[in-house]
Design a protein around this motif. Structure first.
Motif, PDB file in Angstrom:
ATOM      1  N   LEU A 315      78.669  10.693 -22.799  1.00  0.00           N
ATOM      2  CA  LEU A 315      78.414   9.803 -21.675  1.00  0.00           C
ATOM      3  C   LEU A 315      78.743  10.447 -20.329  1.00  0.00           C
ATOM      4  N   THR A 316      79.418  11.595 -20.340  1.00  0.00           N
ATOM      5  CA  THR A 316      79.721  12.301 -19.085  1.00  0.00           C
ATOM      6  C   THR A 316      78.686  13.378 -18.782  1.00  0.00           C
ATOM      7  N   GLU A 317      77.659  13.496 -19.618  1.00  0.00           N
ATOM      8  CA  GLU A 317      76.648  14.547 -19.439  1.00  0.00           C
ATOM      9  C   GLU A 317      75.355  13.937 -18.904  1.00  0.00           C
ATOM     10  N   PRO A 318      75.071  14.130 -17.634  1.00  0.00           N
ATOM     11  CA  PRO A 318      73.905  13.500 -16.998  1.00  0.00           C
ATOM     12  C   PRO A 318      72.580  13.807 -17.700  1.00  0.00           C
ATOM     13  N   GLU A 319      72.424  15.021 -18.201  1.00  0.00           N
ATOM     14  CA  GLU A 319      71.151  15.384 -18.829  1.00  0.00           C
ATOM     15  C   GLU A 319      70.885  14.568 -20.084  1.00  0.00           C
ATOM     16  N   ILE A 320      71.931  14.328 -20.863  1.00  0.00           N
ATOM     17  CA  ILE A 320      71.773  13.531 -22.086  1.00  0.00           C
ATOM     18  C   ILE A 320      71.403  12.095 -21.750  1.00  0.00           C
ATOM     19  N   LEU A 321      72.008  11.568 -20.700  1.00  0.00           N
ATOM     20  CA  LEU A 321      71.780  10.169 -20.349  1.00  0.00           C
ATOM     21  C   LEU A 321      70.392   9.919 -19.764  1.00  0.00           C
ATOM     22  N   LYS A 322      69.688  10.991 -19.431  1.00  0.00           N
ATOM     23  CA  LYS A 322      68.314  10.832 -18.939  1.00  0.00           C
ATOM     24  C   LYS A 322      67.349  10.509 -20.072  1.00  0.00           C
ATOM     25  N   ASN A 323      67.761  10.801 -21.308  1.00  0.00           N
ATOM     26  CA  ASN A 323      66.925  10.539 -22.480  1.00  0.00           C
ATOM     27  C   ASN A 323      67.240   9.129 -23.011  1.00  0.00           C
ATOM     28  N   GLU A 325      66.185   7.293 -25.519  1.00  0.00           N
ATOM     29  CA  GLU A 325      66.433   7.122 -26.950  1.00  0.00           C
ATOM     30  C   GLU A 325      67.805   7.650 -27.347  1.00  0.00           C
ATOM     31  N   GLU A 326      68.168   8.812 -26.810  1.00  0.00           N
ATOM     32  CA  GLU A 326      69.477   9.375 -27.132  1.00  0.00           C
ATOM     33  C   GLU A 326      70.588   8.513 -26.547  1.00  0.00           C
ATOM     34  N   ARG A 327      70.362   8.005 -25.341  1.00  0.00           N
ATOM     35  CA  ARG A 327      71.362   7.136 -24.717  1.00  0.00           C
ATOM     36  C   ARG A 327      71.547   5.856 -25.542  1.00  0.00           C
ATOM     37  N   LYS A 328      70.446   5.282 -26.023  1.00  0.00           N
ATOM     38  CA  LYS A 328      70.539   4.077 -26.844  1.00  0.00           C
ATOM     39  C   LYS A 328      71.325   4.353 -28.118  1.00  0.00           C
ATOM     40  N   GLN A 329      71.104   5.525 -28.733  1.00  0.00           N
ATOM     41  CA  GLN A 329      71.828   5.855 -29.960  1.00  0.00           C
ATOM     42  C   GLN A 329      73.320   6.009 -29.702  1.00  0.00           C
ATOM     43  N   ILE A 330      73.668   6.590 -28.559  1.00  0.00           N
ATOM     44  CA  ILE A 330      75.085   6.719 -28.193  1.00  0.00           C
ATOM     45  C   ILE A 330      75.711   5.335 -28.036  1.00  0.00           C
ATOM     46  N   TYR A 331      74.997   4.437 -27.358  1.00  0.00           N
ATOM     47  CA  TYR A 331      75.502   3.079 -27.178  1.00  0.00           C
ATOM     48  C   TYR A 331      75.705   2.379 -28.522  1.00  0.00           C
ATOM     49  N   LEU A 332      74.784   2.608 -29.452  1.00  0.00           N
ATOM     50  CA  LEU A 332      74.932   2.038 -30.797  1.00  0.00           C
ATOM     51  C   LEU A 332      76.140   2.631 -31.504  1.00  0.00           C
ATOM     52  N   LYS A 344      65.966  -7.830 -25.226  1.00  0.00           N
ATOM     53  CA  LYS A 344      66.491  -8.294 -23.942  1.00  0.00           C
ATOM     54  C   LYS A 344      67.981  -7.985 -23.828  1.00  0.00           C
ATOM     55  N   GLU A 345      68.745  -8.223 -24.923  1.00  0.00           N
ATOM     56  CA  GLU A 345      70.182  -7.933 -24.916  1.00  0.00           C
ATOM     57  C   GLU A 345      70.442  -6.435 -24.792  1.00  0.00           C
ATOM     58  N   VAL A 346      69.656  -5.632 -25.499  1.00  0.00           N
ATOM     59  CA  VAL A 346      69.813  -4.172 -25.414  1.00  0.00           C
ATOM     60  C   VAL A 346      69.615  -3.712 -23.979  1.00  0.00           C
TER      61      VAL A 346
END
Length: 439
Positions: A315-323, A325-332, A344-346
């Motif tokens: 979550l501290t890596e800006p490049e990863i958070l631009k993706n 799908e990858e960001r959603k998987q991290i949140y999961l 809507k909740e997601v």
């Protein structure tokens, strides 16, 4: 401060103290709203002050996990009204101490001798007292020592106390029951560990040795032959607690040196050891005018699971958070969103937490950071308050966030708070720890 000759240890007696406090708080509310009928302009500050006094008086005499929860709440700025934060902060090193006979009895029960038989000199009056134990001065073979003594009955009352204090905590911080249930399991685990002085002794020696190379940190030596399951003996560290230290108006250079040492200490533990001193309140640090800082009290250590660590710091890596799908998987993976959430909740929770992540990880994205920037902290606390008041958060049937995030977030917020008070401007470049370790 008046000493205590007895600590309530039975479930019935401790529960009774909470019930009587609940009646006091109810009476305070009744008095407040009666006054408000006469004068509608009266705000809640007097009510908060009275409730804080009554609740703290009860918790400080009960000691143990109930008082520890108050201490934890006092560290989370913006979470509690000011009156509660200021009063509960006293639990860090200014609770009513135990009387002499109880102290002597602990020595006889666990070490088989009185303090007078073990030390050349022992001060029977406590130097300071906190939630789990209190500290005494002693001298042996020309060395000044700190003797940490656990309060009677603390270990046996953790589970009962947490069940009783939970409604108070829920009301004070406005947290839903589902959140509180999840995180109280984590708190219970950590508190049970904090009452295990044998474990704390081992961790103190281990972490102190591993972090001894970090510039401007000072750790005490520990003495196994003078320690037990209820007593820890270590060197006495000279220095001042944060508030007293800042009253001497230390230079910016000194404040920066101490701030850098604290930042390096925590970054090394998190990234190299994968376990961290998760109790960064001011009572656990002693600061000196030469820019060094003494560190002690390793009762609360959070071990960081590898999968949580990997996802958390993505979550501290800006490049990863631009993706997306990858960001959603991290949140999961971090349980910030759940498989059963609607689209809507997601979208709602992803956007909500992303802003918080952007704010709190800002120091990690810079080579240097000025923690004296009050506007930065005001923005964080304002956003935290906004989130806590959202109907979607309060009504959510799922706790948002891994249980592991509780103590890691608490650690970083506690560290940020210390650095903000110091007005420290420090190096936050992620390569610094690698440079220090030669990695």
């Amino acid at each position: 401060m008046k000493e205590q000759s007895k600590i309530p240890t039975s479930k019935i007696e401790r529960a009774g103290r909470f019930v009587s406090t609940g009646f006091k708080v109810g009476t305070n509310y009744l008095k407040h709203y009666t006054r408000k009928l006469v004068d509608p302009e009266i705000d809640k500050e007097d009510l908060h002050q009275e409730n804080a006094e009554d609740i703290y008086e009860t918790l400080s005499n009960l000691k143990g996990s109930a008082l520890k929860v108050a201490q934890m709440l006092s560290m989370d700025r913006g979470m509690l009204p000011k009156a509660y934060s200021e009063r509960f902060a006293m639990s860090q090193y200014s609770a009513p101490p135990l009387s002499g006979p109880l102290v002597i009895n602990t020595f006889i029960k666990t070490l088989g001798k009185t303090p007078a038989q073990l030390f050349d000199k022992f001060e029977i009056s406590a130097a300071n007292a906190a939630s789990i134990g209190q500290v005494h001065h002693a001298w042996k073979d020309g060395k000044k020592l700190a003797i940490k003594i656990q309060y009677p009955g603390v270990a046996n009352s953790v589970r009962t106390d947490l069940r009783i204090v939970k409604p108070f905590a829920m009301r004070l911080v406005g947290m839903s029951k589902v959140d509180m249930d999840k995180y109280f399991d984590e708190i219970e685990t950590r508190l049970l560990e904090e009452t295990d002085y044998t474990l704390e002794f081992r961790r103190s020696v281990e972490v102190s040795d591993l972090c001894a190379y970090i510039p401007n940190l000072v750790f005490p030596k520990y003495y196994p032959e003078l320690s037990s399951e209820k007593i820890i003996t270590m060197d006495w560290l000279e220095g001042k607690h944060l508030k007293e230290f800042l009253e001497d108006r230390p230079s910016q250079e000194v404040r920066n040196k101490i701030g850098q040492a604290l930042w390096d200490f925590y970054q090394f533990q998190v990234h190299q050891l994968k376990k961290v001193h998760a109790d960064p309140h001011p009572g656990n640090f002693l600061m000196r005018n030469d820019g060094t800082v003494g560190v002690f009290d390793f009762g609360c250590i959070k071990e960081i699971p590898e999968d949580f660590y990997v996802n958390y710091f993505k979550l501290t890596e800006p490049e990863i958070l631009k993706n997306d799908e990858e960001r959603k998987q991290i949140y999961l993976n971090l349980e910030m969103i759940h498989p059963g959430d609607t689209p809507k909740e997601v979208a709602f929770f992803s956007q909500l937490f992303q802003k918080m992540i952007d704010l709190t990880t800002l120091p990690f994205t810079k080579k240097t950071f000025d923690f004296g920037n009050d506007a930065y902290f005001e923005e964080i606390y304002s956003y935290m308050e906004y989130i806590s008041n959202l109907k979607e958060i309060r009504d959510s049937k799922n706790a948002r966030g891994s249980r592991h995030s509780l103590y890691i977030n608490r650690t970083y917020f506690g560290l940020y708070s210390l650095l903000n008070d110091l007005k420290a401007n420090i190096i936050t470049d992620k390569n610094r720890i690698l440079d220090l370790t030669g990695g």
